[in-house]
Motif scaffolding. Structure first.
Motif, PDB file in Angstrom:
ATOM      1  N   ALA A  63     -29.072  80.588 -32.545  1.00 36.35           N
ATOM      2  CA  ALA A  63     -29.952  81.505 -33.274  1.00 36.35           C
ATOM      3  C   ALA A  63     -29.551  82.967 -33.028  1.00 36.35           C
ATOM      4  CB  ALA A  63     -31.399  81.289 -32.835  1.00 36.35           C
ATOM      5  N   LEU A  64     -28.765  83.246 -32.013  1.00 35.27           N
ATOM      6  CA  LEU A  64     -28.413  84.628 -31.681  1.00 35.27           C
ATOM      7  C   LEU A  64     -27.812  85.415 -32.849  1.00 35.27           C
ATOM      8  CD1 LEU A  64     -26.965  84.612 -28.052  1.00 35.27           C
ATOM      9  CD2 LEU A  64     -28.971  85.823 -28.890  1.00 35.27           C
ATOM     10  N   PRO A  65     -26.799  84.899 -33.533  1.00 28.29           N
ATOM     11  CA  PRO A  65     -26.196  85.690 -34.607  1.00 28.29           C
ATOM     12  C   PRO A  65     -27.145  86.013 -35.754  1.00 28.29           C
ATOM     13  CG  PRO A  65     -24.757  83.881 -33.976  1.00 28.29           C
ATOM     14  CD  PRO A  65     -26.071  83.665 -33.284  1.00 28.29           C
ATOM     15  N   LYS A  66     -28.261  85.317 -35.841  1.00 27.71           N
ATOM     16  CA  LYS A  66     -29.228  85.552 -36.917  1.00 27.71           C
ATOM     17  C   LYS A  66     -30.182  86.698 -36.603  1.00 27.71           C
ATOM     18  CE  LYS A  66     -28.925  80.737 -38.147  1.00 27.71           C
ATOM     19  NZ  LYS A  66     -29.220  79.487 -37.536  1.00 27.71           N
ATOM     20  N   LEU A  67     -30.165  87.193 -35.377  1.00 28.22           N
ATOM     21  CA  LEU A  67     -31.080  88.260 -34.969  1.00 28.22           C
ATOM     22  C   LEU A  67     -30.530  89.630 -35.344  1.00 28.22           C
ATOM     23  CD1 LEU A  67     -31.918  87.049 -31.352  1.00 28.22           C
ATOM     24  CD2 LEU A  67     -33.275  86.680 -33.414  1.00 28.22           C
ATOM     25  N   ALA A  68     -31.402  90.480 -35.879  1.00 24.28           N
ATOM     26  CA  ALA A  68     -30.999  91.842 -36.235  1.00 24.28           C
ATOM     27  C   ALA A  68     -30.547  92.621 -35.001  1.00 24.28           C
ATOM     28  CB  ALA A  68     -32.153  92.569 -36.926  1.00 24.28           C
ATOM     29  N   ALA A  69     -31.255  92.437 -33.883  1.00 29.73           N
ATOM     30  CA  ALA A  69     -30.893  93.151 -32.653  1.00 29.73           C
ATOM     31  C   ALA A  69     -29.525  92.706 -32.140  1.00 29.73           C
ATOM     32  CB  ALA A  69     -31.962  92.940 -31.583  1.00 29.73           C
ATOM     33  N   PHE A  70     -29.180  91.445 -32.334  1.00 29.09           N
ATOM     34  CA  PHE A  70     -27.875  90.959 -31.897  1.00 29.09           C
ATOM     35  C   PHE A  70     -26.775  91.555 -32.771  1.00 29.09           C
ATOM     36  CE2 PHE A  70     -24.372  87.898 -31.514  1.00 29.09           C
ATOM     37  CZ  PHE A  70     -24.228  87.894 -30.132  1.00 29.09           C
ATOM     38  N   ALA A  71     -27.035  91.673 -34.072  1.00 33.39           N
ATOM     39  CA  ALA A  71     -26.065  92.312 -34.971  1.00 33.39           C
ATOM     40  C   ALA A  71     -25.847  93.767 -34.556  1.00 33.39           C
ATOM     41  CB  ALA A  71     -26.549  92.227 -36.420  1.00 33.39           C
ATOM     42  N   ALA A  72     -26.925  94.456 -34.178  1.00 35.17           N
ATOM     43  CA  ALA A  72     -26.808  95.846 -33.707  1.00 35.17           C
ATOM     44  C   ALA A  72     -26.006  95.904 -32.411  1.00 35.17           C
ATOM     45  CB  ALA A  72     -28.191  96.452 -33.518  1.00 35.17           C
ATOM     46  N   PHE A  73     -26.231  94.951 -31.522  1.00 32.63           N
ATOM     47  CA  PHE A  73     -25.484  94.872 -30.256  1.00 32.63           C
ATOM     48  C   PHE A  73     -23.996  94.636 -30.533  1.00 32.63           C
ATOM     49  CE2 PHE A  73     -23.592  91.709 -27.376  1.00 32.63           C
ATOM     50  CZ  PHE A  73     -23.391  92.520 -26.272  1.00 32.63           C
ATOM     51  N   GLN A  74     -23.692  93.716 -31.437  1.00 37.66           N
ATOM     52  CA  GLN A  74     -22.297  93.390 -31.757  1.00 37.66           C
ATOM     53  C   GLN A  74     -21.568  94.567 -32.414  1.00 37.66           C
ATOM     54  OE1 GLN A  74     -21.407  90.750 -29.993  1.00 37.66           O
ATOM     55  NE2 GLN A  74     -20.667  89.514 -31.672  1.00 37.66           N
ATOM     56  N   SER A  75     -22.288  95.349 -33.185  1.00 34.43           N
ATOM     57  CA  SER A  75     -21.679  96.475 -33.881  1.00 34.43           C
ATOM     58  C   SER A  75     -21.188  97.510 -32.862  1.00 34.43           C
ATOM     59  CB  SER A  75     -22.707  97.116 -34.821  1.00 34.43           C
ATOM     60  OG  SER A  75     -22.148  98.239 -35.446  1.00 34.43           O
ATOM     61  N   GLY A  76     -19.912  97.743 -32.848  1.00 36.72           N
ATOM     62  CA  GLY A  76     -19.339  98.737 -31.939  1.00 36.72           C
ATOM     63  C   GLY A  76     -19.098  98.259 -30.525  1.00 36.72           C
ATOM     64  N   ILE A  77     -19.221  96.957 -30.276  1.00 40.14           N
ATOM     65  CA  ILE A  77     -19.038  96.455 -28.908  1.00 40.14           C
ATOM     66  C   ILE A  77     -17.651  96.806 -28.373  1.00 40.14           C
ATOM     67  CG2 ILE A  77     -18.406  94.110 -29.679  1.00 40.14           C
ATOM     68  CD1 ILE A  77     -20.266  94.922 -26.418  1.00 40.14           C
ATOM     69  N   ARG A  78     -16.639  96.672 -29.170  1.00 43.00           N
ATOM     70  CA  ARG A  78     -15.276  96.958 -28.677  1.00 43.00           C
ATOM     71  C   ARG A  78     -15.098  98.433 -28.322  1.00 43.00           C
ATOM     72  NH1 ARG A  78     -12.267  92.526 -28.222  1.00 43.00           N
ATOM     73  NH2 ARG A  78     -12.752  90.818 -29.605  1.00 43.00           N
ATOM     74  N   GLU A  79     -15.759  99.316 -29.049  1.00 40.70           N
ATOM     75  CA  GLU A  79     -15.670 100.743 -28.749  1.00 40.70           C
ATOM     76  C   GLU A  79     -16.404 101.094 -27.452  1.00 40.70           C
ATOM     77  OE1 GLU A  79     -16.538  99.582 -31.857  1.00 40.70           O
ATOM     78  OE2 GLU A  79     -14.562  99.975 -32.725  1.00 40.70           O
ATOM     79  N   ARG A  80     -17.411 100.285 -27.097  1.00 39.82           N
ATOM     80  CA  ARG A  80     -18.158 100.530 -25.854  1.00 39.82           C
ATOM     81  C   ARG A  80     -17.437  99.975 -24.628  1.00 39.82           C
ATOM     82  NH1 ARG A  80     -22.302  98.559 -29.141  1.00 39.82           N
ATOM     83  NH2 ARG A  80     -22.565  96.671 -27.880  1.00 39.82           N
ATOM     84  N   CYS A  81     -16.415  99.159 -24.846  1.00 35.25           N
ATOM     85  CA  CYS A  81     -15.790  98.427 -23.740  1.00 35.25           C
ATOM     86  C   CYS A  81     -14.508  99.048 -23.213  1.00 35.25           C
ATOM     87  CB  CYS A  81     -15.488  96.997 -24.175  1.00 35.25           C
ATOM     88  SG  CYS A  81     -16.962  95.999 -24.342  1.00 35.25           S
ATOM     89  N   ALA A  82     -14.374  98.999 -21.901  1.00 37.91           N
ATOM     90  CA  ALA A  82     -13.112  99.309 -21.238  1.00 37.91           C
ATOM     91  C   ALA A  82     -12.277  98.031 -21.150  1.00 37.91           C
ATOM     92  CB  ALA A  82     -13.370  99.863 -19.842  1.00 37.91           C
ATOM     93  N   GLU A  83     -12.954  96.878 -21.014  1.00 31.92           N
ATOM     94  CA  GLU A  83     -12.331  95.551 -21.031  1.00 31.92           C
ATOM     95  C   GLU A  83     -13.077  94.742 -22.075  1.00 31.92           C
ATOM     96  OE1 GLU A  83     -12.438  93.854 -17.085  1.00 31.92           O
ATOM     97  OE2 GLU A  83     -11.684  95.701 -16.193  1.00 31.92           O
ATOM     98  N   PRO A  84     -12.393  94.230 -23.097  1.00 28.67           N
ATOM     99  CA  PRO A  84     -13.078  93.546 -24.202  1.00 28.67           C
ATOM    100  C   PRO A  84     -13.740  92.233 -23.779  1.00 28.67           C
ATOM    101  CG  PRO A  84     -10.715  93.259 -24.396  1.00 28.67           C
ATOM    102  CD  PRO A  84     -10.935  94.213 -23.251  1.00 28.67           C
ATOM    103  N   PRO A  85     -14.700  91.786 -24.574  1.00 33.45           N
ATOM    104  CA  PRO A  85     -15.382  90.526 -24.268  1.00 33.45           C
ATOM    105  C   PRO A  85     -14.429  89.335 -24.286  1.00 33.45           C
ATOM    106  CG  PRO A  85     -16.604  91.769 -25.918  1.00 33.45           C
ATOM    107  CD  PRO A  85     -15.281  92.450 -25.741  1.00 33.45           C
ATOM    108  N   VAL A  86     -14.609  88.472 -23.304  1.00 33.45           N
ATOM    109  CA  VAL A  86     -13.872  87.216 -23.222  1.00 33.45           C
ATOM    110  C   VAL A  86     -14.922  86.117 -23.063  1.00 33.45           C
ATOM    111  CG1 VAL A  86     -12.219  85.844 -21.902  1.00 33.45           C
ATOM    112  CG2 VAL A  86     -11.860  88.309 -22.156  1.00 33.45           C
ATOM    113  N   ALA A  87     -14.895  85.146 -23.960  1.00 35.22           N
ATOM    114  CA  ALA A  87     -15.846  84.035 -23.920  1.00 35.22           C
ATOM    115  C   ALA A  87     -15.118  82.782 -23.459  1.00 35.22           C
ATOM    116  CB  ALA A  87     -16.460  83.817 -25.296  1.00 35.22           C
ATOM    117  N   LYS A  88     -15.774  82.059 -22.555  1.00 38.91           N
ATOM    118  CA  LYS A  88     -15.214  80.808 -22.031  1.00 38.91           C
ATOM    119  C   LYS A  88     -16.321  79.773 -21.960  1.00 38.91           C
ATOM    120  CE  LYS A  88     -11.149  82.468 -20.552  1.00 38.91           C
ATOM    121  NZ  LYS A  88      -9.858  81.952 -20.761  1.00 38.91           N
ATOM    122  N   GLY A  89     -15.981  78.543 -22.275  1.00 37.68           N
ATOM    123  CA  GLY A  89     -16.914  77.445 -22.071  1.00 37.68           C
ATOM    124  C   GLY A  89     -17.166  77.294 -20.584  1.00 37.68           C
ATOM    125  N   ALA A  90     -18.359  76.845 -20.229  1.00 29.20           N
ATOM    126  CA  ALA A  90     -18.715  76.734 -18.814  1.00 29.20           C
ATOM    127  C   ALA A  90     -19.402  75.407 -18.531  1.00 29.20           C
ATOM    128  CB  ALA A  90     -19.640  77.882 -18.424  1.00 29.20           C
TER     129      ALA A  90
END
Length: 102
Positions: A63-90
């Motif tokens: 359900a996360l990608p359907k949230l407006a706040a999550f879209a706002a969080f995702q927007s510009g994430i790479r510009e906010r990062c010194a090290e980009p997001p890395v996703a791994k299964g856990a």
């Protein structure tokens, strides 16, 4: 059930903004109360953020990608990062009262 850990480090001057955007996601989650989703976010003292997402769907649908706040969080994430997001299964190796036992 699918579990994913996402790790990234923000630029020092962007860490508070990032934390505010994450807080907005949790506020929307609290209001929407979507089923089949568990989510936790941590901010380390060096401005590294760690997100733990658990979805009931085996395909990882969330359900996360359907949230407006999550879209706002995702927007510009790479510009906010010194090290980009890395996703791994856990896989949970140990759990003492942190997560549901389901």
């Amino acid at each position: 059930m699918k579990r994913t850990v996402i790790r990234y480090k923000t630029k020092p001057d962007m860490a508070d903004r990032n934390a505010g955007l994450v807080a907005a996601v949790f506020a929307e989650l609290k209001a929407a109360r979507p089923e089949g989703l568990r989510y936790m976010s941590l901010r380390l003292e060096d401005d590294t953020f760690i997100h733990f997402v658990e979805t009931a769907a085996e395909d990882g649908a969330s359900a996360l990608p359907k949230l407006a706040a999550f879209a706002a969080f995702q927007s510009g994430i790479r510009e906010r990062c010194a090290e980009p997001p890395v996703a791994k299964g856990a896989t949970i190796v140990g759990n003492y009262r942190m997560l549901s036992e389901n």
